[in-house]
Motif scaffolding. Structure first.
Motif, PDB file in Angstrom:
ATOM      1  N   THR A   1      -9.284   0.809   2.059  1.00  0.00           N
ATOM      2  CA  THR A   1      -9.301  -1.043   1.580  1.00  0.00           C
ATOM      3  C   THR A   1      -8.526  -1.810   1.624  1.00  0.00           C
ATOM      4  O   THR A   1      -8.732  -3.024   1.097  1.00  0.00           O
ATOM      5  CB  THR A   1      -8.068  -0.831   0.514  1.00  0.00           C
ATOM      6  OG1 THR A   1      -7.117   0.175   0.810  1.00  0.00           O
ATOM      7  CG2 THR A   1      -9.063   0.355  -0.559  1.00  0.00           C
TER       8      THR A   1
ATOM      9  N   GLU B   1      -2.291   8.156   3.645  1.00  0.00           N
ATOM     10  CA  GLU B   1      -2.700   6.839   3.512  1.00  0.00           C
ATOM     11  C   GLU B   1      -2.935   5.954   4.521  1.00  0.00           C
ATOM     12  O   GLU B   1      -3.493   4.754   3.692  1.00  0.00           O
ATOM     13  CB  GLU B   1      -0.800   6.145   3.757  1.00  0.00           C
ATOM     14  CG  GLU B   1      -0.389   5.239   3.046  1.00  0.00           C
ATOM     15  CD  GLU B   1       0.572   4.805   4.005  1.00  0.00           C
ATOM     16  OE1 GLU B   1       0.615   3.363   4.464  1.00  0.00           O
ATOM     17  OE2 GLU B   1       1.525   5.552   4.455  1.00  0.00           O
TER      18      GLU B   1
ATOM     19  N   VAL C   1      -4.278   9.256  -4.566  1.00  0.00           N
ATOM     20  CA  VAL C   1      -3.411   7.813  -4.086  1.00  0.00           C
ATOM     21  C   VAL C   1      -3.775   6.759  -4.510  1.00  0.00           C
ATOM     22  O   VAL C   1      -5.523   6.728  -5.030  1.00  0.00           O
ATOM     23  CB  VAL C   1      -4.276   7.803  -2.422  1.00  0.00           C
ATOM     24  CG1 VAL C   1      -3.343   6.465  -2.084  1.00  0.00           C
ATOM     25  CG2 VAL C   1      -4.114   9.237  -1.494  1.00  0.00           C
ATOM     26  N   ARG C   2      -3.090   6.260  -4.533  1.00  0.00           N
ATOM     27  CA  ARG C   2      -2.989   5.172  -5.759  1.00  0.00           C
ATOM     28  C   ARG C   2      -3.279   3.430  -4.282  1.00  0.00           C
ATOM     29  O   ARG C   2      -1.765   3.476  -3.995  1.00  0.00           O
ATOM     30  CB  ARG C   2      -1.387   4.807  -6.515  1.00  0.00           C
ATOM     31  CG  ARG C   2      -2.215   3.253  -7.096  1.00  0.00           C
ATOM     32  CD  ARG C   2      -0.448   3.628  -7.820  1.00  0.00           C
ATOM     33  NE  ARG C   2       0.214   3.460  -7.942  1.00  0.00           N
ATOM     34  CZ  ARG C   2       0.996   2.630  -7.303  1.00  0.00           C
ATOM     35  NH1 ARG C   2       0.438   1.813  -6.543  1.00  0.00           N
ATOM     36  NH2 ARG C   2       2.085   2.579  -6.281  1.00  0.00           N
ATOM     37  N   CYS C   3      -3.734   2.946  -4.403  1.00  0.00           N
ATOM     38  CA  CYS C   3      -4.056   1.512  -3.667  1.00  0.00           C
ATOM     39  C   CYS C   3      -3.726   0.498  -5.143  1.00  0.00           C
ATOM     40  O   CYS C   3      -5.277   0.027  -5.808  1.00  0.00           O
ATOM     41  CB  CYS C   3      -5.129   1.672  -3.123  1.00  0.00           C
ATOM     42  SG  CYS C   3      -5.349   3.046  -1.257  1.00  0.00           S
TER      43      CYS C   3
ATOM     44  N   ARG D   1      -7.155   4.217  -8.301  1.00  0.00           N
ATOM     45  CA  ARG D   1      -7.459   4.958  -7.489  1.00  0.00           C
ATOM     46  C   ARG D   1      -8.246   6.108  -6.145  1.00  0.00           C
ATOM     47  O   ARG D   1      -9.271   6.914  -7.067  1.00  0.00           O
ATOM     48  CB  ARG D   1      -6.517   6.650  -8.824  1.00  0.00           C
ATOM     49  CG  ARG D   1      -5.271   5.947  -9.454  1.00  0.00           C
ATOM     50  CD  ARG D   1      -5.164   6.673 -10.641  1.00  0.00           C
ATOM     51  NE  ARG D   1      -4.679   8.153 -10.817  1.00  0.00           N
ATOM     52  CZ  ARG D   1      -5.039   9.468 -10.718  1.00  0.00           C
ATOM     53  NH1 ARG D   1      -6.615   9.160 -11.582  1.00  0.00           N
ATOM     54  NH2 ARG D   1      -5.001  10.303 -10.896  1.00  0.00           N
TER      55      ARG D   1
ATOM     56  N   ALA E   1      -6.720   5.630   3.254  1.00  0.00           N
ATOM     57  CA  ALA E   1      -6.852   4.736   1.700  1.00  0.00           C
ATOM     58  C   ALA E   1      -6.873   3.376   2.586  1.00  0.00           C
ATOM     59  O   ALA E   1      -7.174   2.542   2.000  1.00  0.00           O
ATOM     60  CB  ALA E   1      -5.828   5.674   1.391  1.00  0.00           C
ATOM     61  N   ARG E   2      -5.481   3.632   3.300  1.00  0.00           N
ATOM     62  CA  ARG E   2      -5.568   1.593   3.545  1.00  0.00           C
ATOM     63  C   ARG E   2      -6.630   1.564   4.231  1.00  0.00           C
ATOM     64  O   ARG E   2      -6.841   0.246   4.011  1.00  0.00           O
ATOM     65  CB  ARG E   2      -4.075   1.533   4.266  1.00  0.00           C
ATOM     66  CG  ARG E   2      -3.173   1.818   3.646  1.00  0.00           C
ATOM     67  CD  ARG E   2      -1.879   1.222   4.350  1.00  0.00           C
ATOM     68  NE  ARG E   2      -0.669   0.987   3.889  1.00  0.00           N
ATOM     69  CZ  ARG E   2       0.282   1.069   2.704  1.00  0.00           C
ATOM     70  NH1 ARG E   2      -0.791  -0.708   2.902  1.00  0.00           N
ATOM     71  NH2 ARG E   2       1.195   0.331   2.700  1.00  0.00           N
TER      72      ARG E   2
ATOM     73  N   ARG F   1     -13.256   7.260  -4.395  1.00  0.00           N
ATOM     74  CA  ARG F   1     -12.961   6.474  -5.669  1.00  0.00           C
ATOM     75  C   ARG F   1     -12.660   7.199  -7.206  1.00  0.00           C
ATOM     76  O   ARG F   1     -13.936   7.467  -6.844  1.00  0.00           O
ATOM     77  CB  ARG F   1     -13.445   5.288  -5.422  1.00  0.00           C
ATOM     78  CG  ARG F   1     -12.732   4.306  -6.692  1.00  0.00           C
ATOM     79  CD  ARG F   1     -13.039   3.112  -6.808  1.00  0.00           C
ATOM     80  NE  ARG F   1     -12.545   2.178  -7.862  1.00  0.00           N
ATOM     81  CZ  ARG F   1     -12.950   0.787  -7.440  1.00  0.00           C
ATOM     82  NH1 ARG F   1     -13.772   0.151  -6.632  1.00  0.00           N
ATOM     83  NH2 ARG F   1     -12.531  -0.287  -8.955  1.00  0.00           N
TER      84      ARG F   1
ATOM     85  N   GLU G   1      -5.747  -2.384   2.142  1.00  0.00           N
ATOM     86  CA  GLU G   1      -4.269  -2.987   1.495  1.00  0.00           C
ATOM     87  C   GLU G   1      -3.537  -3.193   2.662  1.00  0.00           C
ATOM     88  O   GLU G   1      -3.128  -2.015   3.463  1.00  0.00           O
ATOM     89  CB  GLU G   1      -3.944  -1.729   0.677  1.00  0.00           C
ATOM     90  CG  GLU G   1      -3.036  -2.161  -0.181  1.00  0.00           C
ATOM     91  CD  GLU G   1      -2.903  -3.317  -0.966  1.00  0.00           C
ATOM     92  OE1 GLU G   1      -1.748  -3.914  -0.215  1.00  0.00           O
ATOM     93  OE2 GLU G   1      -3.457  -3.307  -1.746  1.00  0.00           O
TER      94      GLU G   1
ATOM     95  N   VAL H   1       0.251   0.933  -1.674  1.00  0.00           N
ATOM     96  CA  VAL H   1      -0.383   1.905  -1.496  1.00  0.00           C
ATOM     97  C   VAL H   1       1.487   3.679  -1.861  1.00  0.00           C
ATOM     98  O   VAL H   1       2.351   3.662  -0.942  1.00  0.00           O
ATOM     99  CB  VAL H   1      -0.714   2.675  -0.223  1.00  0.00           C
ATOM    100  CG1 VAL H   1      -1.464   4.102   0.288  1.00  0.00           C
ATOM    101  CG2 VAL H   1      -1.611   1.619  -0.089  1.00  0.00           C
TER     102      VAL H   1
END
Length: 304
Positions: free
Chosen positions: A230, A223, A254-256, A260, A226-227, A292, A232, A238
């Motif tokens: 992005t 997580e 992971v979905r942001c 994904r 990913a953050r 991605r 996010e 997330v």
């Protein structure tokens, strides 16, 4: 016995990586207000009988017990009803509830385990902030945590509590944001105010963000990366959709928001800047790859 450390180089300032270090075993929370002396370990049950029984019932059900008290001057503990808060920090819709009970049997902890608000409690509509100040567990938690808790309480007097050990003494001062169970570490007073303001707006600040409690550490790392990639900030934007591990390597989808990613991480051991009781070797995580994923496109069937 209090664990102390000497920090001539000004440690606990965020120089040590703290990502993916939130307490894994803290999906359910029980907070019990107690102004008396806190033992070094709650599971020693060196507390008044009512509180010891409540702590024991919580531990038997996999609930994380914490002692809490208001920042500032200590009141002499008296025999009176117990003020408690219970937190369900699971999934996208966590909640926090509070109540006043006469004894341990008056709080339905089985309801909490089932994700239901106990009858003796009512839902809270504002977040709560916990600052670890547990001196008998580690001197740094009190030395750094006490002034931080007082500063936060000046801004949100009804929403801030000192608390017993939350895990990760080397990251003092530690801040926990409930109901989500968001952990921050190595917090300065300015950083704590910024983090609390962000959480009240439904956001996370990645600086000094330890992760979300109750989630395995590799997935906290997933997580985090990913953050970072992005930018996010939304607490709920997330989510790890799936994961698998091969030895020490963890791969996750992971979905942001609407995007994904496939994220791969592995542990990395670092030597802390000071060899003390608080920090020796630090296990953190390294990003192996982040890609991605293209959205799946389905062909529209031809009309006949």
């Amino acid at each position: 016995m209090t664990r102390a450390c000497e920090h001539p180089d000004g440690s606990h300032t965020g120089a040590v990586p703290n990502l993916a270090s939130a307490t894994v075993g803290a999906r359910l929370w029980l907070l019990v207000e107690y102004d008396g002396p806190w033992p070094s370990h709650l599971e020693s049950f060196e507390l008044p009988e009512r509180i010891s029984k409540l702590v024991q019932r919580a531990l038997e059900r996999g609930i994380r017990p914490q002692l809490i008290r208001r920042p500032g001057r200590r009141a002499r503990p008296q025999e009176q009803d117990l003020r408690v808060l219970v937190g369900y920090a699971v999934g996208p819709n966590p909640w926090l509830a509070s109540g006043v009970i006469a004894g341990p049997e008056d709080l339905d902890l089985d309801a909490l385990v089932a994700g239901v608000v106990p009858e003796s409690c009512i839902l809270e509509d504002e977040p709560v902030f916990l600052v670890c100040t547990h001196a008998k567990r580690n001197a740094c938690c009190a030395r750094i945590g006490l002034p931080l808790a007082r500063t936060l309480a000046e801004n949100w007097p009804d929403r801030v509590w000192e608390t017993s050990h939350v895990g990760g003494d080397r990251y003092a001062a530690n801040l926990v944001c409930l109901p989500h169970g968001i952990f921050y570490g190595s917090m300065s007073q300015a950083a704590a105010i910024a983090a609390a303001n962000a959480y009240r707006s439904g956001e996370i600040i990645l600086d000094r963000y330890r992760g979300r409690a109750g989630i395995p550490e590799p997935l906290q790392a997933v997580e985090h990366f990913a953050r970072t990639h992005t930018g996010e900030r939304s607490v709920g934007a997330v989510a790890v959709e799936s994961s698998r591990s091969d030895g020490d390597v963890t791969e996750a989808i992971v979905r942001c928001g609407d995007v994904r990613f496939q994220v791969v991480v592995e542990p990395s051991v670092l030597q802390a800047p000071c060899g003390t009781a608080c920090a020796e070797q630090i296990t953190t995580y390294r990003l192996v790859s982040l890609d991605r994923l293209r959205p799946v496109r389905y062909a529209t069937p031809a009309l006949t």
